[in-house]
Write a protein that holds these residues in place. Structure first.
Motif, mmCIF file in Angstrom:
data_model
loop_
_atom_site.group_PDB
_atom_site.id
_atom_site.type_symbol
_atom_site.label_atom_id
_atom_site.label_comp_id
_atom_site.label_asym_id
_atom_site.label_seq_id
_atom_site.Cartn_x
_atom_site.Cartn_y
_atom_site.Cartn_z
ATOM 1 N N GLN A 186 -37.411 47.478 -13.933
ATOM 2 C CA GLN A 186 -36.782 48.046 -12.797
ATOM 3 C C GLN A 186 -37.419 49.464 -12.302
ATOM 4 O OE1 GLN A 186 -32.639 48.319 -14.045
ATOM 5 N NE2 GLN A 186 -32.353 46.172 -13.199
ATOM 6 N N GLN A 217 -40.622 48.670 -10.777
ATOM 7 C CA GLN A 217 -40.596 48.187 -9.491
ATOM 8 C C GLN A 217 -40.345 49.496 -8.532
ATOM 9 O OE1 GLN A 217 -37.640 45.276 -9.124
ATOM 10 N NE2 GLN A 217 -37.765 45.186 -6.727
ATOM 11 N N VAL A 218 -39.637 50.428 -8.862
ATOM 12 C CA VAL A 218 -39.311 51.576 -8.135
ATOM 13 C C VAL A 218 -40.365 52.313 -7.827
ATOM 14 C CG1 VAL A 218 -37.963 54.031 -7.876
ATOM 15 C CG2 VAL A 218 -36.776 51.925 -8.931
ATOM 16 N N GLU A 267 -43.277 51.334 -8.105
ATOM 17 C CA GLU A 267 -44.415 50.547 -7.004
ATOM 18 C C GLU A 267 -43.953 50.603 -5.752
ATOM 19 O OE1 GLU A 267 -46.174 46.001 -6.523
ATOM 20 O OE2 GLU A 267 -44.661 46.577 -8.365
ATOM 21 N N GLU A 268 -42.382 50.617 -5.490
ATOM 22 C CA GLU A 268 -41.961 50.679 -3.952
ATOM 23 C C GLU A 268 -42.466 52.236 -3.562
ATOM 24 O OE1 GLU A 268 -37.807 49.837 -4.368
ATOM 25 O OE2 GLU A 268 -38.068 47.589 -4.705
ATOM 26 N N GLN A 269 -42.173 52.955 -4.213
ATOM 27 C CA GLN A 269 -42.566 54.499 -3.804
ATOM 28 C C GLN A 269 -44.173 54.663 -3.546
ATOM 29 O OE1 GLN A 269 -41.288 56.823 -7.011
ATOM 30 N NE2 GLN A 269 -39.226 57.038 -6.344
ATOM 31 N N ASP A 271 -46.221 52.089 -2.711
ATOM 32 C CA ASP A 271 -46.382 51.115 -1.050
ATOM 33 C C ASP A 271 -45.755 52.066 -0.035
ATOM 34 O OD1 ASP A 271 -47.384 49.259 -2.738
ATOM 35 O OD2 ASP A 271 -45.458 48.214 -2.923
ATOM 36 N N ALA A 272 -44.747 52.665 -0.137
ATOM 37 C CA ALA A 272 -44.306 53.500 0.970
ATOM 38 C C ALA A 272 -45.036 54.618 1.427
ATOM 39 C CB ALA A 272 -42.631 54.006 0.705
ATOM 40 N N ASN A 322 -48.147 53.108 2.932
ATOM 41 C CA ASN A 322 -47.842 52.706 4.294
ATOM 42 C C ASN A 322 -47.623 53.992 5.115
ATOM 43 O OD1 ASN A 322 -46.791 50.701 6.486
ATOM 44 N ND2 ASN A 322 -45.042 51.917 6.138
#
Length: 219
Positions: free
Chosen positions: A11, A14-15, A17-19, A21-22, A25
């Motif tokens: 988890q 994943q957090v 990785e999402e940060q 990616d954001a 972007n």
């Protein structure tokens, strides 16, 4: 329990990785005007840092210099924010060891003024600061003593400590911009005292200052 730990780690990954990616972007969709502003801020920051370095160099930072008098010491402490002063005697071989380390650190840390003063030329200062052990380094910030490094105890209590060990010790006192881990001394094979010895501090003018831990360097 092991399964729960693995799940928590997944988890957390994943957090992160999402940060990432954001952020990627956001950068990809950034307009030219925004990118130009970022570049301009970086250029200005670099110019400011270069101007600050030139100011330090103009004040003699970047080299390890010897003072000829106590008055010169007072002048430097008023002029430079961070000052490391080595009180030495020519007859002490440990002072010569310290000279080699300070000479190297002066080149690496322009933000700090590194100086040395023969105790025989500074009877007032050595008496006022209570310097009894040679070598002793006085650590001065904003014209006030922040502490002392007495002998080699804080660097592992040995003569063959590394320049990095002294750099770490000065970083612990915030006398230089230290980039390493302050919680861990570089010379792991040696045991350095983390609770550094502080000496009672007095005003240079000759009177104790009530409820004060600083010494005012005023001529």
């Amino acid at each position: 329990m092991e399964s729960m730990i693995q799940q928590q780690l997944l988890q957390a990954a994943q957090v992160v990785e999402e940060q990432v990616d954001a952020e990627l972007n956001r950068l990809e969709n950034m307009g030219e005007d925004e990118l130009e502003k970022i570049r301009e801020r970086r250029v200005q920051a670099m110019k400011k840092a270069q101007a600050q370095k030139q100011e330090w160099i103009s004040k003699g930072h970047g080299m390890y210099s010897e003072l000829s008098s106590e008055k010169e010491f007072f002048d430097i402490c008023k002029e430079s924010t961070n000052v490391v002063c080595h009180f030495y005697k020519n007859s002490s071989f440990r002072c010569k060891i310290l000279d080699s380390h300070l000479s190297e650190l002066a080149k690496q840390h322009c933000e700090t003024k590194f100086i040395k003063l023969d105790v025989e030329k500074a009877p007032f200062l050595t008496e006022r600061l209570g310097i009894r052990i040679i070598p002793t380094m006085a650590l001065v910030k904003d014209s006030k003593t922040q502490g002392y490094i007495v002998g080699f105890t804080d660097m592992g209590n040995c003569d063959d400590f590394s320049t990095e060990m002294l750099e770490w010790r000065l970083g612990c006192s915030e006398m230089i911009r230290y980039k390493g881990d302050l919680a861990t001394p570089p010379d792991n094979r040696k045991t350095a005292a983390r609770s550094f010895v502080e000496k009672p501090k007095k005003t240079i003018r000759g009177r104790d200052e009530e409820d004060s831990d600083d010494s005012d360097f005023e001529s």
